[in-house]
Design a protein around this motif. Structure first.
Motif, PDB file in Angstrom:
ATOM      1  N   ALA A 159       0.803  -1.254  -0.020  1.00  0.00           N
ATOM      2  CA  ALA A 159       0.028   0.231  -0.074  1.00  0.00           C
ATOM      3  C   ALA A 159       0.776   1.197   0.005  1.00  0.00           C
ATOM      4  CB  ALA A 159      -0.799   0.164   1.131  1.00  0.00           C
ATOM      5  N   ASP A 160       0.337   2.415  -0.599  1.00  0.00           N
ATOM      6  CA  ASP A 160       0.861   3.759  -0.585  1.00  0.00           C
ATOM      7  C   ASP A 160       0.470   4.387   0.484  1.00  0.00           C
ATOM      8  OD1 ASP A 160       2.255   3.397  -3.183  1.00  0.00           O
ATOM      9  OD2 ASP A 160       0.278   3.304  -4.205  1.00  0.00           O
ATOM     10  N   ALA A 161      -0.758   3.933   0.954  1.00  0.00           N
ATOM     11  CA  ALA A 161      -1.481   4.589   2.225  1.00  0.00           C
ATOM     12  C   ALA A 161      -2.222   3.758   2.782  1.00  0.00           C
ATOM     13  CB  ALA A 161      -2.060   5.942   1.759  1.00  0.00           C
ATOM     14  N   ILE A 162      -2.619   4.047   4.309  1.00  0.00           N
ATOM     15  CA  ILE A 162      -3.529   3.075   4.740  1.00  0.00           C
ATOM     16  C   ILE A 162      -4.541   4.267   5.511  1.00  0.00           C
ATOM     17  CG2 ILE A 162      -2.387   3.278   6.804  1.00  0.00           C
ATOM     18  CD1 ILE A 162      -3.662   0.224   7.100  1.00  0.00           C
ATOM     19  N   LEU A 163      -5.831   3.662   5.254  1.00  0.00           N
ATOM     20  CA  LEU A 163      -7.014   4.534   6.289  1.00  0.00           C
ATOM     21  C   LEU A 163      -7.123   3.719   7.367  1.00  0.00           C
ATOM     22  CD1 LEU A 163     -10.027   6.367   4.259  1.00  0.00           C
ATOM     23  CD2 LEU A 163     -10.081   5.431   6.940  1.00  0.00           C
ATOM     24  N   HIS A 164      -7.146   4.524   8.627  1.00  0.00           N
ATOM     25  CA  HIS A 164      -7.390   3.679   9.811  1.00  0.00           C
ATOM     26  C   HIS A 164      -7.893   4.545  10.734  1.00  0.00           C
ATOM     27  CE1 HIS A 164      -3.333   4.962  11.589  1.00  0.00           C
ATOM     28  NE2 HIS A 164      -3.381   5.412  10.351  1.00  0.00           N
ATOM     29  N   ALA A 165      -8.281   4.335  11.833  1.00  0.00           N
ATOM     30  CA  ALA A 165      -8.656   5.012  13.064  1.00  0.00           C
ATOM     31  C   ALA A 165      -8.044   4.809  14.252  1.00  0.00           C
ATOM     32  CB  ALA A 165     -10.206   4.781  13.261  1.00  0.00           C
ATOM     33  N   ILE A 166      -7.875   5.630  15.270  1.00  0.00           N
ATOM     34  CA  ILE A 166      -7.247   5.543  16.553  1.00  0.00           C
ATOM     35  C   ILE A 166      -8.073   5.891  17.527  1.00  0.00           C
ATOM     36  CG2 ILE A 166      -5.164   6.146  18.008  1.00  0.00           C
ATOM     37  CD1 ILE A 166      -3.727   6.726  15.300  1.00  0.00           C
ATOM     38  N   VAL A 167      -7.961   5.118  18.597  1.00  0.00           N
ATOM     39  CA  VAL A 167      -8.805   5.261  19.827  1.00  0.00           C
ATOM     40  C   VAL A 167      -7.550   5.579  20.962  1.00  0.00           C
ATOM     41  CG1 VAL A 167     -10.462   4.509  21.765  1.00  0.00           C
ATOM     42  CG2 VAL A 167     -10.648   3.866  19.412  1.00  0.00           C
ATOM     43  N   PHE A 168      -7.907   6.567  21.785  1.00  0.00           N
ATOM     44  CA  PHE A 168      -7.065   6.945  22.869  1.00  0.00           C
ATOM     45  C   PHE A 168      -7.763   6.813  24.347  1.00  0.00           C
ATOM     46  CE2 PHE A 168      -6.179   9.583  19.130  1.00  0.00           C
ATOM     47  CZ  PHE A 168      -4.745   9.217  18.902  1.00  0.00           C
ATOM     48  N   PRO A 169      -7.844   5.758  24.613  1.00  0.00           N
ATOM     49  CA  PRO A 169      -8.278   5.537  26.206  1.00  0.00           C
ATOM     50  C   PRO A 169      -7.334   6.144  27.261  1.00  0.00           C
ATOM     51  CG  PRO A 169      -7.348   3.193  25.372  1.00  0.00           C
ATOM     52  CD  PRO A 169      -7.417   4.342  23.926  1.00  0.00           C
ATOM     53  N   GLU A 170      -6.242   5.800  27.020  1.00  0.00           N
ATOM     54  CA  GLU A 170      -5.078   6.715  27.977  1.00  0.00           C
ATOM     55  C   GLU A 170      -4.447   7.433  27.026  1.00  0.00           C
ATOM     56  OE1 GLU A 170      -4.564   6.739  31.112  1.00  0.00           O
ATOM     57  OE2 GLU A 170      -5.696   4.911  31.771  1.00  0.00           O
ATOM     58  N   GLU A 171      -5.059   8.986  27.019  1.00  0.00           N
ATOM     59  CA  GLU A 171      -4.551   9.851  26.011  1.00  0.00           C
ATOM     60  C   GLU A 171      -3.050   9.904  25.719  1.00  0.00           C
ATOM     61  OE1 GLU A 171      -6.296  13.636  25.989  1.00  0.00           O
ATOM     62  OE2 GLU A 171      -8.077  13.064  25.617  1.00  0.00           O
ATOM     63  N   GLU A 172      -2.471  10.178  26.770  1.00  0.00           N
ATOM     64  CA  GLU A 172      -1.175  10.502  26.518  1.00  0.00           C
ATOM     65  C   GLU A 172      -0.218   9.277  26.166  1.00  0.00           C
ATOM     66  OE1 GLU A 172       2.518  13.283  28.705  1.00  0.00           O
ATOM     67  OE2 GLU A 172       0.475  13.025  29.778  1.00  0.00           O
ATOM     68  N   VAL A 173      -0.466   8.152  27.127  1.00  0.00           N
ATOM     69  CA  VAL A 173       0.281   6.930  26.661  1.00  0.00           C
ATOM     70  C   VAL A 173      -0.327   6.337  25.440  1.00  0.00           C
ATOM     71  CG1 VAL A 173       0.488   4.620  27.603  1.00  0.00           C
ATOM     72  CG2 VAL A 173       0.155   6.488  29.348  1.00  0.00           C
ATOM     73  N   CYS A 174      -1.375   6.515  25.211  1.00  0.00           N
ATOM     74  CA  CYS A 174      -1.690   5.861  23.780  1.00  0.00           C
ATOM     75  C   CYS A 174      -1.206   6.701  22.548  1.00  0.00           C
ATOM     76  CB  CYS A 174      -3.220   6.023  23.740  1.00  0.00           C
ATOM     77  SG  CYS A 174      -4.167   4.615  24.638  1.00  0.00           S
ATOM     78  N   LEU A 175      -1.130   7.975  22.683  1.00  0.00           N
ATOM     79  CA  LEU A 175      -0.475   8.730  21.696  1.00  0.00           C
ATOM     80  C   LEU A 175       0.932   8.410  21.529  1.00  0.00           C
ATOM     81  CD1 LEU A 175      -0.457  11.206  19.756  1.00  0.00           C
ATOM     82  CD2 LEU A 175       0.161  12.836  21.627  1.00  0.00           C
ATOM     83  N   ILE A 176       1.623   8.106  22.529  1.00  0.00           N
ATOM     84  CA  ILE A 176       3.274   7.586  22.409  1.00  0.00           C
ATOM     85  C   ILE A 176       3.209   6.212  21.804  1.00  0.00           C
ATOM     86  CG2 ILE A 176       5.084   6.918  23.501  1.00  0.00           C
ATOM     87  CD1 ILE A 176       4.369   9.368  26.094  1.00  0.00           C
ATOM     88  N   GLU A 177       2.124   5.475  22.207  1.00  0.00           N
ATOM     89  CA  GLU A 177       2.091   4.102  21.667  1.00  0.00           C
ATOM     90  C   GLU A 177       1.902   4.127  20.257  1.00  0.00           C
ATOM     91  OE1 GLU A 177      -0.319   0.324  23.309  1.00  0.00           O
ATOM     92  OE2 GLU A 177      -1.558   1.952  22.226  1.00  0.00           O
TER      93      GLU A 177
END
Length: 591
Positions: free
Chosen positions: A484-502
């Motif tokens: 793929a040249d790109a992927i369309l996906h979605a992200i959920v952030f149950p623990e905002e800061e930690v999940c952002l780093i993840e």
């Protein structure tokens, strides 16, 4: 069931009329061809089907006289009954395969789904007063290993089976779990945890400091090893005291310890091999595994749970096909509808239903593969695609849970709903600047994001960009990543800061995997700097810098924010939605 499948194969080939009594003129050779066997074996099959009262076989006598095959059983009835039998035995995948192969226009699929809806819910199979909750899920349970988990369903089940040193309560406050007390050195590099007495693994072993040390060390070389990247070493000072040394300050370390990945495992997996242990993993959580197969997981209440025994006795989780049995996205009721009496399952106010909005949500985005050649390697091309995506039009045309245009990872309730879209001439100018020559672009997406991907493909086509879609499931989406040249996906952030780093550093994360080495190194450096600051505002400055660069260089196009809504019926008590979008099984009860 082999005779049944032989019957259905013959019916598919020769039973042109519906229902019992359908017949066809044929020959033994044609029967053998339909069953992919010899004529001798075909005779044996026909004899067996006659003995079971499924067919009549009238062999033709003499040259030129054809035989007649009469089907005595109604195909739809037989198929529905067989599918039920498989499901009642817990062999759901066999039921699905049978219906897909032979269901056709028999109505058996619809009847089976209705029957399954009746089986799902609370207390459908009570044994001696035990409370059982049976729920459907629509994705495979890939792993229950905290060190390897990526998807929300795995994370939710791991929370039922295991505990962490500390946990985050519903207000976001960090509270004790298997550690009842902790201390931190002034520089945030030394942490001491004091463990509770009497926390018992499901295999009967008492949790101690060695289990915590083993869990942390095991993480180093695993998918979720990012979470212990600042770990220098962990020591068991005594059976109930663990000391953890970091190699650099990490002011989020307690938040890291709340993560699913930090779930405490028994030392050396209780002496078992990896394969044996994960067939029936033993944690310390409120539920324990009774059985686990590819199409079903049964959880039993842990009677010795240190935070109190669950009210439910058992939870039976059935894995339903992602694409649905009847050609729809979902054939079975949502779990919310299963937490009430059958006559109240229609969601409307007169049945007592209330609509509630969750505080959590998700963000969809388009992430470009910067490790692959193609037109997308040109900044002007990526900006052109970003500019042609009219977010407001997506929301208006696709509707459903899509709420507003996204300009970053996090939902900002104060941000305007209107999104200013670029004009056609601006997009065409960018494509000209990019020197775009019509080369196709491959876009990957999960099946649940297929409508969004198809919308973007149609929009791109309006500007002469051909988009080839690669639609996958949660099991096979990674096979498309290199193509793929790109992927369309979605992200959920149950623990905002930690999940952002993840999202930035976890192995297998689409955002991480699609960055070139130079960019990934720069992101990691910024995160390391952020973790050294005690104040959230100071850390957010680094996160903002990363997000702005990704956006300015159009490596990521933020698409839409979606809000989670849930319909709630007051029949059950203790129903709360956790950070993974699921109910916490432990506290559910009924009067």
């Amino acid at each position: 069931m082999q005779a049944l499948e032989r019957y259905l194969e013959l019916y598919e080939r020769f039973g042109n009329a519906g229902g019992a009594g359908a017949s066809a003129e044929t020959s033994l050779g044609q029967i053998a061809e339909a069953l992919y066997c010899t004529e001798r074996n075909a005779k044996l099959v026909l004899r067996k089907l006659e003995e079971e009262g499924l067919i009549e076989w009238k062999a033709g006598r003499g040259r030129g006289n054809r035989s007649r095959l009469v089907f005595l059983a109604d195909k739809g009835e037989l198929l529905f009954g067989a599918s039920k039998s498989y499901a009642e035995a817990g062999e759901y995948n066999k039921a699905y395969e049978l219906l897909r192969a032979y269901g056709g226009d028999t109505g058996a699929g619809e009847r089976f789904v209705d029957w399954m809806n009746g089986r799902f819910g609370f207390g459908k199979e009570q044994k001696e007063g035990t409370d059982v909750l049976r729920l459907p899920v629509y994705q495979p349970i890939v792993t229950l290993d905290p060190a390897e988990a990526m998807f929300s369903l795995s994370g939710h089940l791991i929370l039922q089976l295991f505990d962490r040193l500390v946990q985050s309560d519903r207000t976001g406050k960090i509270v004790p779990a298997v550690a009842h007390h902790w201390e931190c050195g002034a520089e945030g590099m030394e942490w001491t945890f004091h463990l509770r007495k009497g926390v018992i693994f499901h295999n009967g072993k008492e949790l101690n400091a060695a289990d915590v040390v083993y869990t942390l060390e095991r993480l180093r070389e695993r998918r979720n090893g990012w979470i212990v990247r600042t770990l220098d070493r962990a020591e068991a000072i005594s059976p109930r005291i663990v000391k953890i040394y970091l190699n650099k300050p990490n002011r989020l370390f307690l938040r890291f310890l709340c993560s699913v990945a930090m779930s405490v495992l028994p030392c050396d997996l209780g002496g078992q091999s990896e394969d044996n242990y994960w067939r029936r993993p033993a944690g310390t959580g409120p539920f324990q595994i009774e059985s686990w197969s590819e199409d079903r997981v049964i959880l039993q209440a842990n009677p010795h749970y240190y935070q109190g025994r669950p009210h439910l006795d058992s939870v039976d989780i059935v894995v339903m096909p992602e694409e649905g049995l009847l050609g729809r996205d979902r054939d079975v009721l949502s779990w919310q509808q299963l937490l009430c009496e059958p006559e109240e399952r229609e969601i409307k106010p007169e049945n007592g239903w209330e609509l509630k909005e969750s505080q959590d949500g998700c963000t969809s985005l388009l992430t470009w593969n910067m490790n692959k050649d193609g037109p997308h390697r040109t900044l002007a091309f990526r900006r052109a695609v970003d500019a042609l995506i009219d977010r407001n039009a997506m929301i208006a045309e696709l509707g459903d849970y899509r709420d507003r245009a996204a300009s970053g990872f996090f939902f900002d309730p104060d941000s305007p709903r209107d999104h200013t879209d670029s004009g056609r001439q601006e997009v065409l100018q960018l494509l000209k600047q990019a020197g775009y020559d019509g080369e196709p672009v491959a876009l990957a997406a999960y099946g649940k994001h297929a409508k969004d991907a198809e919308w973007i493909a149609r929009r791109c086509a309006e500007f002469g960009i051909e988009v080839r879609l690669l639609i996958g499931t949660s099991e096979n989406i990674h096979r498309y990543l290199g193509e793929a040249d790109a992927i369309l996906h979605a992200i959920v952030f149950p623990e905002e800061e930690v999940c952002l780093i993840e999202n930035y550093v976890q192995e297998g994360s689409f955002v991480k995997e699609y960055q070139d080495p130079g960019m990934q190194s720069w992101i990691t450096e910024k995160i390391d700097l952020a973790l050294g600051f005690e104040q959230l505002q100071e850390r957010q400055a680094f996160y903002g810098e990363i997000e702005r660069r990704l956006k300015d260089e159009a490596r990521i196009s933020f698409l839409l924010h979606a809000k989670f809504y849930t319909n709630y019926h007051p029949s059950f008590k203790g129903v709360t939605i956790n950070q993974h979008g699921w109910i916490d099984f432990k506290d559910v009860w009924r009067e």
